[in-house]
Design a protein around this motif. Structure first.
Motif, PDB file in Angstrom:
ATOM      1  N   UNK A 143     -28.294  36.615 -15.083  1.00 60.13           N
ATOM      2  CA  UNK A 143     -29.151  37.328 -14.141  1.00 60.13           C
ATOM      3  C   UNK A 143     -29.580  36.282 -13.105  1.00 60.13           C
ATOM      4  N   UNK A 144     -29.241  36.513 -11.836  1.00 62.55           N
ATOM      5  CA  UNK A 144     -29.481  35.506 -10.802  1.00 62.55           C
ATOM      6  C   UNK A 144     -30.168  36.129  -9.602  1.00 62.55           C
ATOM      7  N   UNK A 145     -30.851  35.301  -8.842  1.00 57.33           N
ATOM      8  CA  UNK A 145     -31.498  35.787  -7.625  1.00 57.33           C
ATOM      9  C   UNK A 145     -30.435  36.217  -6.619  1.00 57.33           C
TER      10      UNK A 145
ATOM     11  N   UNK B 128     -27.932  34.080  -4.297  1.00 60.72           N
ATOM     12  CA  UNK B 128     -26.779  33.368  -4.866  1.00 60.72           C
ATOM     13  C   UNK B 128     -25.482  34.095  -4.522  1.00 60.72           C
ATOM     14  N   UNK B 129     -25.555  35.409  -4.414  1.00 65.57           N
ATOM     15  CA  UNK B 129     -24.351  36.196  -4.151  1.00 65.57           C
ATOM     16  C   UNK B 129     -23.689  35.794  -2.834  1.00 65.57           C
ATOM     17  N   UNK B 130     -24.470  35.318  -1.870  1.00 61.51           N
ATOM     18  CA  UNK B 130     -23.918  34.960  -0.575  1.00 61.51           C
ATOM     19  C   UNK B 130     -23.517  33.504  -0.439  1.00 61.51           C
ATOM     20  N   UNK B 131     -23.692  32.696  -1.504  1.00 61.24           N
ATOM     21  CA  UNK B 131     -23.329  31.290  -1.420  1.00 61.24           C
ATOM     22  C   UNK B 131     -21.813  31.131  -1.362  1.00 61.24           C
TER      23      UNK B 131
ATOM     24  N   UNK C 118     -19.560  38.259 -13.588  1.00 62.67           N
ATOM     25  CA  UNK C 118     -20.226  39.561 -13.744  1.00 62.67           C
ATOM     26  C   UNK C 118     -21.747  39.399 -13.759  1.00 62.67           C
ATOM     27  N   UNK C 119     -22.223  38.525 -12.892  1.00 60.47           N
ATOM     28  CA  UNK C 119     -23.657  38.286 -12.758  1.00 60.47           C
ATOM     29  C   UNK C 119     -24.361  39.526 -12.211  1.00 60.47           C
ATOM     30  N   UNK C 120     -25.562  39.783 -12.715  1.00 62.12           N
ATOM     31  CA  UNK C 120     -26.426  40.818 -12.158  1.00 62.12           C
ATOM     32  C   UNK C 120     -27.381  40.137 -11.184  1.00 62.12           C
TER      33      UNK C 120
END
Length: 249
Positions: A75-77, A80-83, A94-96
């Protein structure tokens, strides 16, 4: 290896294959060796499900260390998805992704995590909400512990297992890492990522100790704030034991 496995992982995620849980585990097992990260375990992860692992957080290296122990997701902030690169790797894991400061979305985000818990995925919550310097544990945020409550509502499970986990960077090149040497591994948010990554990889051999506490049963009558406090106390105790600090404070 990434170029070979990434397309297969994307297909596995798209069609919901169980392989999607195992390919990142295989990748992380190789990655820790490439990075020179030597993982030592105290205790063991719980075998029951649903399982929420609650851990302290110091560095991007935590992902590799924990991910090499067992198939799991994080589970990540949301940012992070845009890094570059790391965002892609997080999606393949498969991070949420959650917006920790969006209080109005906490319930929906907890439901997303609960769905994964109910499907049998072990999920990792870095409950401090940020990275520390590795010498202590920051206060745990309680909001996303509501995922355990949501998992109970969404599944037929009588309880969700919540397991405290501590990650401690204890040595480098056979030498003990002291309080002032631990920033080698710890990555607080105000430190530039690429120079830190480069320095870590140049070190060649870093020892990390992962301790698993006794799982705590989260039942319908359990209180998420009390659960968060209990996990924080246990993670702090285990971290201090790994680092050789005296006492339980």
């Amino acid at each position: 290896m990434t170029l070979v496995l990434a397309p297969l992982q994307l297909v596995a995620i798209r069609f919901g294959w169980r392989l999607a849980a195992w390919l990142p585990f295989l990748w992380q097992r190789v990655a820790v060796r490439v990075a020179g990260l030597r993982v030592h375990l105290r205790g063991a992860p719980a075998t029951g499900r649903p399982l929420l692992l609650v851990s302290n957080h110091q560095s991007w290296a935590d992902i590799m260390a924990l991910g090499s122990v067992m198939p799991l997701s994080f589970i990540a902030k949301s940012d992070v998805e845009g890094w570059p690169v790391f965002g892609l790797l997080a999606r393949l894991q498969r991070t949420v992704f959650v917006e920790r400061n969006a209080r109005g979305r906490t319930g929906a985000q907890a439901d997303s995590i609960a769905a994964r818990l109910g499907a049998g995925d072990a999920m990792v919550l870095f409950a401090e909400g940020t990275t520390s310097d590795g010498n202590g544990v920051l206060p745990f945020k309680t909001a996303l512990f509501g995922a355990a409550q949501a998992a109970l509502r969404a599944s037929r499970a009588q309880a969700v297992l919540v397991q405290p986990v501590s990650i401690a960077y204890v040595g480098a090149n056979g030498m003990v890492l002291g309080r002032f040497g631990r920033p080698l591994a710890a990555w607080p948010g105000d430190v530039a990522l690429m120079p830190h990554l480069s320095a870590f990889l140049r070190e060649g051999a870093v020892d990390v100790e992962i301790s698993f506490g006794a799982p705590i049963r989260f039942e319908p009558g359990s209180d998420r704030k009390a659960m968060a406090r209990a996990c924080e106390v246990e993670v702090r105790r285990m971290l201090r034991a790994s680092l050789g600090f005296p006492g339980d404070g």
